[in-house]
Scaffold this motif. Structure first.
Motif, PDB file in Angstrom:
ATOM      1  N   GLY A 158      43.247  31.257  28.066  1.00  0.00           N
ATOM      2  CA  GLY A 158      43.525  32.400  27.208  1.00  0.00           C
ATOM      3  C   GLY A 158      42.925  33.674  27.760  1.00  0.00           C
ATOM      4  N   MET A 159      42.508  34.573  26.869  1.00  0.00           N
ATOM      5  CA  MET A 159      41.952  35.868  27.256  1.00  0.00           C
ATOM      6  C   MET A 159      40.482  35.943  26.884  1.00  0.00           C
ATOM      7  N   GLN A 160      39.676  36.406  27.826  1.00  0.00           N
ATOM      8  CA  GLN A 160      38.260  36.636  27.604  1.00  0.00           C
ATOM      9  C   GLN A 160      37.947  38.084  27.960  1.00  0.00           C
ATOM     10  N   CYS A 161      37.270  38.787  27.060  1.00  0.00           N
ATOM     11  CA  CYS A 161      37.002  40.211  27.236  1.00  0.00           C
ATOM     12  C   CYS A 161      35.505  40.478  27.170  1.00  0.00           C
ATOM     13  N   LYS A 162      35.098  41.544  27.859  1.00  0.00           N
ATOM     14  CA  LYS A 162      33.702  41.983  27.847  1.00  0.00           C
ATOM     15  C   LYS A 162      33.685  43.498  27.696  1.00  0.00           C
ATOM     16  N   ASP A 163      32.935  43.986  26.715  1.00  0.00           N
ATOM     17  CA  ASP A 163      32.831  45.424  26.482  1.00  0.00           C
ATOM     18  C   ASP A 163      32.031  46.086  27.594  1.00  0.00           C
ATOM     19  N   PHE A 164      32.374  47.341  27.856  1.00  0.00           N
ATOM     20  CA  PHE A 164      31.632  48.104  28.852  1.00  0.00           C
ATOM     21  C   PHE A 164      30.228  48.399  28.323  1.00  0.00           C
ATOM     22  N   VAL A 182      40.015  39.225  31.275  1.00  0.00           N
ATOM     23  CA  VAL A 182      40.633  38.338  32.240  1.00  0.00           C
ATOM     24  C   VAL A 182      41.533  37.382  31.470  1.00  0.00           C
ATOM     25  N   VAL A 183      42.773  37.287  31.911  1.00  0.00           N
ATOM     26  CA  VAL A 183      43.770  36.436  31.266  1.00  0.00           C
ATOM     27  C   VAL A 183      43.994  35.222  32.156  1.00  0.00           C
ATOM     28  N   GLN A 184      43.689  34.061  31.647  1.00  0.00           N
ATOM     29  CA  GLN A 184      43.876  32.813  32.361  1.00  0.00           C
ATOM     30  C   GLN A 184      44.970  31.999  31.686  1.00  0.00           C
ATOM     31  N   GLU A 185      45.711  31.300  32.488  1.00  0.00           N
ATOM     32  CA  GLU A 185      46.845  30.553  31.951  1.00  0.00           C
ATOM     33  C   GLU A 185      46.393  29.432  31.020  1.00  0.00           C
ATOM     34  N   PRO A 188      43.596  46.837  25.751  1.00  0.00           N
ATOM     35  CA  PRO A 188      42.832  46.682  27.000  1.00  0.00           C
ATOM     36  C   PRO A 188      43.708  46.671  28.246  1.00  0.00           C
ATOM     37  N   GLN A 189      45.006  46.902  28.116  1.00  0.00           N
ATOM     38  CA  GLN A 189      45.902  46.821  29.267  1.00  0.00           C
ATOM     39  C   GLN A 189      46.270  48.199  29.811  1.00  0.00           C
ATOM     40  N   TRP A 190      45.280  49.028  30.098  1.00  0.00           N
ATOM     41  CA  TRP A 190      45.553  50.296  30.752  1.00  0.00           C
ATOM     42  C   TRP A 190      45.790  50.079  32.249  1.00  0.00           C
ATOM     43  N   LYS A 191      45.090  49.117  32.827  1.00  0.00           N
ATOM     44  CA  LYS A 191      45.268  48.753  34.233  1.00  0.00           C
ATOM     45  C   LYS A 191      45.345  47.238  34.342  1.00  0.00           C
ATOM     46  N   ASN A 192      46.209  46.772  35.237  1.00  0.00           N
ATOM     47  CA  ASN A 192      46.339  45.340  35.498  1.00  0.00           C
ATOM     48  C   ASN A 192      46.012  45.057  36.953  1.00  0.00           C
ATOM     49  N   LEU A 193      45.337  43.928  37.194  1.00  0.00           N
ATOM     50  CA  LEU A 193      44.975  43.509  38.545  1.00  0.00           C
ATOM     51  C   LEU A 193      45.367  42.049  38.706  1.00  0.00           C
ATOM     52  N   ASN A 194      46.384  41.828  39.513  1.00  0.00           N
ATOM     53  CA  ASN A 194      46.884  40.475  39.753  1.00  0.00           C
ATOM     54  C   ASN A 194      46.367  40.005  41.111  1.00  0.00           C
ATOM     55  N   LEU A 195      45.552  38.968  41.106  1.00  0.00           N
ATOM     56  CA  LEU A 195      44.979  38.443  42.337  1.00  0.00           C
ATOM     57  C   LEU A 195      45.992  37.532  43.017  1.00  0.00           C
ATOM     58  N   GLU A 196      46.328  37.854  44.269  1.00  0.00           N
ATOM     59  CA  GLU A 196      47.303  37.043  44.987  1.00  0.00           C
ATOM     60  C   GLU A 196      46.734  35.669  45.329  1.00  0.00           C
ATOM     61  N   LEU A 197      45.399  35.586  45.522  1.00  0.00           N
ATOM     62  CA  LEU A 197      44.794  34.292  45.852  1.00  0.00           C
ATOM     63  C   LEU A 197      44.757  33.372  44.634  1.00  0.00           C
ATOM     64  N   ASN A 198      44.754  33.961  43.459  1.00  0.00           N
ATOM     65  CA  ASN A 198      44.717  33.161  42.236  1.00  0.00           C
ATOM     66  C   ASN A 198      45.705  33.780  41.248  1.00  0.00           C
ATOM     67  N   LEU A 205      47.034  32.594  38.708  1.00  0.00           N
ATOM     68  CA  LEU A 205      46.857  32.170  37.329  1.00  0.00           C
ATOM     69  C   LEU A 205      45.864  33.055  36.589  1.00  0.00           C
ATOM     70  N   GLU A 206      45.318  34.057  37.278  1.00  0.00           N
ATOM     71  CA  GLU A 206      44.296  34.906  36.678  1.00  0.00           C
ATOM     72  C   GLU A 206      44.715  36.362  36.806  1.00  0.00           C
ATOM     73  N   ILE A 207      44.732  37.072  35.705  1.00  0.00           N
ATOM     74  CA  ILE A 207      45.092  38.493  35.688  1.00  0.00           C
ATOM     75  C   ILE A 207      43.975  39.266  35.003  1.00  0.00           C
ATOM     76  N   TRP A 208      43.460  40.285  35.694  1.00  0.00           N
ATOM     77  CA  TRP A 208      42.416  41.140  35.139  1.00  0.00           C
ATOM     78  C   TRP A 208      43.061  42.390  34.540  1.00  0.00           C
ATOM     79  N   THR A 209      42.547  42.799  33.407  1.00  0.00           N
ATOM     80  CA  THR A 209      43.021  44.025  32.754  1.00  0.00           C
ATOM     81  C   THR A 209      41.827  44.904  32.398  1.00  0.00           C
ATOM     82  N   MET A 210      42.062  46.203  32.349  1.00  0.00           N
ATOM     83  CA  MET A 210      41.008  47.167  32.015  1.00  0.00           C
ATOM     84  C   MET A 210      41.544  48.186  31.031  1.00  0.00           C
TER      85      MET A 210
END
Length: 217
Positions: free
Chosen positions: A61-67, A55-58, A31-41, A43-48
């Protein structure tokens, strides 16, 4: 010398092809074709990926949702799904055909021409599989770069970056292309055919007879 190194080249080609095929399958489902690191948070990294967004939270853990819909995906992800499926399928078929054409395999020893064709066709499929794996990965990387440097997007809007799956996909394509090339190179190795050996021996015998005739008084 070509005949001596031919089994080693075939074995190296199969190993590189197998490694590339495994990495290609892994790239398809990561699921890590794209990464999105939010500067405001931070501790949270989105992957696609091709199948789901996570969404990876410190702490959580990791929570995923299918398209939900295939048609709702961006064009590069839709085409990438199809190309990666084709890459995995052609790579598997190429490995099977190349395996039957190996010289170290005792099956079909009397059918050398069919084994050569099987090895050649298998090497070509593996090579095509490598190209097909590199194309979608490079396309997603290109679209990510374009979106990242798009001046129409405000600076405060988070932007996607390269994910780890892209680098795995590039490595998979390189291994598949190298493996397919090694398998095809073994077909081009020079071999000594029995007909040529018979012709050389006959020519040497004629020369010996001429020398004996000339040396007689």
């Amino acid at each position: 010398m070509a005949l001596v190194y031919q089994p080693m080249m075939q074995l190296s080609g199969i190993l590189f092809s197998l490694l590339g095929w495994v990495l290609s399958c892994l790239t398809t489902y990561l699921p890590q074709w794209k990464n999105l690191n939010l500067e405001l948070n931070e501790l949270e990294i989105w992957t696609m990926g091709l199948w789901q967004a996570c969404v990876v939270q410190e702490e959580g853990g990791m929570q995923c949702k299918d398209f939900d819909s295939f048609l709702a995906l961006p064009p590069e992800l839709r085409i990438s799904r199809i190309l990666m499926f084709f890459s995995n399928g052609s790579g598997l078929l190429g490995l099977l055909l190349s395996g039957f054409g190996l010289d170290c395999l005792k099956i079909g020893e009397r059918q050398q021409e069919q084994k050569k064709r099987s090895l050649l066709f298998g090497g070509m499929l593996v090579w095509i599989s490598g190209i097909t794996a590199i194309v979608p990965v490079s396309w997603v990387a290109h679209s990510t770069v374009q979106e990242f440097w798009d001046e129409n997007i405000p600076d405060i809007v988070p932007r996607w970056d390269f994910g780890e799956a892209l680098f795995v996909g590039w490595l998979a394509g390189f291994c598949l292309i190298l493996g397919g090339s090694l398998l095809n190179c073994t077909i081009c190795s020079t071999e000594v055919h029995p007909s040529s050996v018979h012709y050389t021996v006959a020519e040497q015998q004629d020369q010996c007879q001429r020398l004996e005739t000339e040396t007689r008084p």
